[in-house]
Design a protein around this motif. Sequence first.
Motif, mmCIF file in Angstrom:
data_model
loop_
_atom_site.group_PDB
_atom_site.id
_atom_site.type_symbol
_atom_site.label_atom_id
_atom_site.label_comp_id
_atom_site.label_asym_id
_atom_site.label_seq_id
_atom_site.Cartn_x
_atom_site.Cartn_y
_atom_site.Cartn_z
ATOM 1 N N ASP A 65 0.863 -1.185 0.000
ATOM 2 C CA ASP A 65 0.000 0.000 0.000
ATOM 3 C C ASP A 65 0.897 1.232 0.000
ATOM 4 O O ASP A 65 1.462 1.599 1.023
ATOM 5 C CB ASP A 65 -0.912 0.015 1.226
ATOM 6 N N THR A 161 -7.166 -8.483 15.383
ATOM 7 C CA THR A 161 -7.929 -7.379 14.808
ATOM 8 C C THR A 161 -9.394 -7.785 14.793
ATOM 9 O O THR A 161 -9.778 -8.746 14.135
ATOM 10 C CB THR A 161 -7.427 -7.035 13.398
ATOM 11 N N SER A 163 -11.991 -5.522 14.076
ATOM 12 C CA SER A 163 -12.490 -4.905 12.845
ATOM 13 C C SER A 163 -11.446 -3.910 12.382
ATOM 14 O O SER A 163 -10.734 -3.325 13.189
ATOM 15 C CB SER A 163 -13.841 -4.214 13.067
ATOM 16 N N GLY A 164 -11.335 -3.749 11.083
ATOM 17 C CA GLY A 164 -10.337 -2.833 10.563
ATOM 18 C C GLY A 164 -10.648 -2.430 9.142
ATOM 19 O O GLY A 164 -11.419 -3.082 8.441
ATOM 20 N N ASN A 165 -10.042 -1.330 8.731
ATOM 21 C CA ASN A 165 -10.258 -0.791 7.403
ATOM 22 C C ASN A 165 -8.909 -0.316 6.879
ATOM 23 O O ASN A 165 -8.348 0.642 7.416
ATOM 24 C CB ASN A 165 -11.266 0.362 7.485
ATOM 25 N N LEU A 166 -8.376 -0.986 5.860
ATOM 26 C CA LEU A 166 -7.068 -0.601 5.326
ATOM 27 C C LEU A 166 -7.122 0.688 4.519
ATOM 28 O O LEU A 166 -6.079 1.273 4.224
ATOM 29 C CB LEU A 166 -6.480 -1.735 4.492
ATOM 30 N N THR A 167 -8.308 1.169 4.173
ATOM 31 C CA THR A 167 -8.416 2.451 3.477
ATOM 32 C C THR A 167 -8.254 3.603 4.467
ATOM 33 O O THR A 167 -7.496 4.539 4.229
ATOM 34 C CB THR A 167 -9.777 2.572 2.756
ATOM 35 N N THR A 168 -8.947 3.526 5.588
ATOM 36 C CA THR A 168 -8.856 4.590 6.603
ATOM 37 C C THR A 168 -7.767 4.312 7.621
ATOM 38 O O THR A 168 -7.359 5.192 8.346
ATOM 39 C CB THR A 168 -10.191 4.744 7.352
ATOM 40 N N ASN A 170 -8.185 2.603 10.239
ATOM 41 C CA ASN A 170 -8.816 2.582 11.554
ATOM 42 C C ASN A 170 -9.045 1.127 11.940
ATOM 43 O O ASN A 170 -9.406 0.308 11.096
ATOM 44 C CB ASN A 170 -10.139 3.338 11.535
ATOM 45 N N ALA A 171 -8.857 0.811 13.222
ATOM 46 C CA ALA A 171 -9.011 -0.580 13.648
ATOM 47 C C ALA A 171 -9.478 -0.651 15.093
ATOM 48 O O ALA A 171 -9.183 0.227 15.904
ATOM 49 C CB ALA A 171 -7.691 -1.324 13.507
#
Length: 187
Positions: A65, A161, A163-168, A170-171
Motif C-alpha cells: 500500500d 484485529t 475490525s479494521g479498514n485498510l483504506t482509513t 482505523n481498527a
Amino acid sequence: MSSKHTMQLLQILVSSALLLVGAAAARKTTTTHIKFYLHDIATAVPSSPATAVRVARGVTPLPVDPAFRFGDMFVIDDLLTEGPNAASPAIGTAQGFYIFASRTDFTLMLSLNMVFTAGPHNGSTIAVLARDAILDPVRELPVVGGTGAFRGATGYGLLRTYSGNLTTFNAVVQVDMYVRARASATH
C-alpha cells in the motif's frame, strides 16, 4: 558447646529461616488475564477524532500500500474499552508510538503503555515493546514492565484485529493480556 553459643546459633538459624520465608513470599507472583479492546483511529470521522497521528513520513512506499511508507511513525493515545464498541465503558488508554519497520509489509515496531483509568486496575500500567505484524490473525507481544498492581510485570498480550479498514487505517483490536506480577505489588 556452651549454652551462649547454642543460643546464638539458634538465633542465626531462626533469622535465616525468616529471611528465606520472606524472600519466597516476595517472589510469589500472580497471573492476571485482562481482556479489552483498543480503538486505533488514524483517520478522523465525524463520530471519532483521530487517536493515531503520523508524526514522521518515511521515504520508501510499501509495495502492499503506497499510502504507507517504511519509516512512517504514528504517535497514539488510543481508547481502551471493555467491549468492541467505542461506547463500551472505557478502562484506559494506550499511549505510545508505532513505526512501520518493514520495507515489504505491514509490520510495526510498537512501543506503548496501557494506562488503566477505571476498574480494578485503575492507576496501574502495562508496558509493551514488540514487533506487530498487523495482518496476522493473532500477534503475541511481550510485556516488558508495568506500574502499580503490575510493578515489575512480565507476560504477553495476544492481539486480534476485531475490525479494521485498510483504506482509513482505523481498527479495533481485541487484546488479551496475561500479566505476571508480584502478588504483594501495591499502588
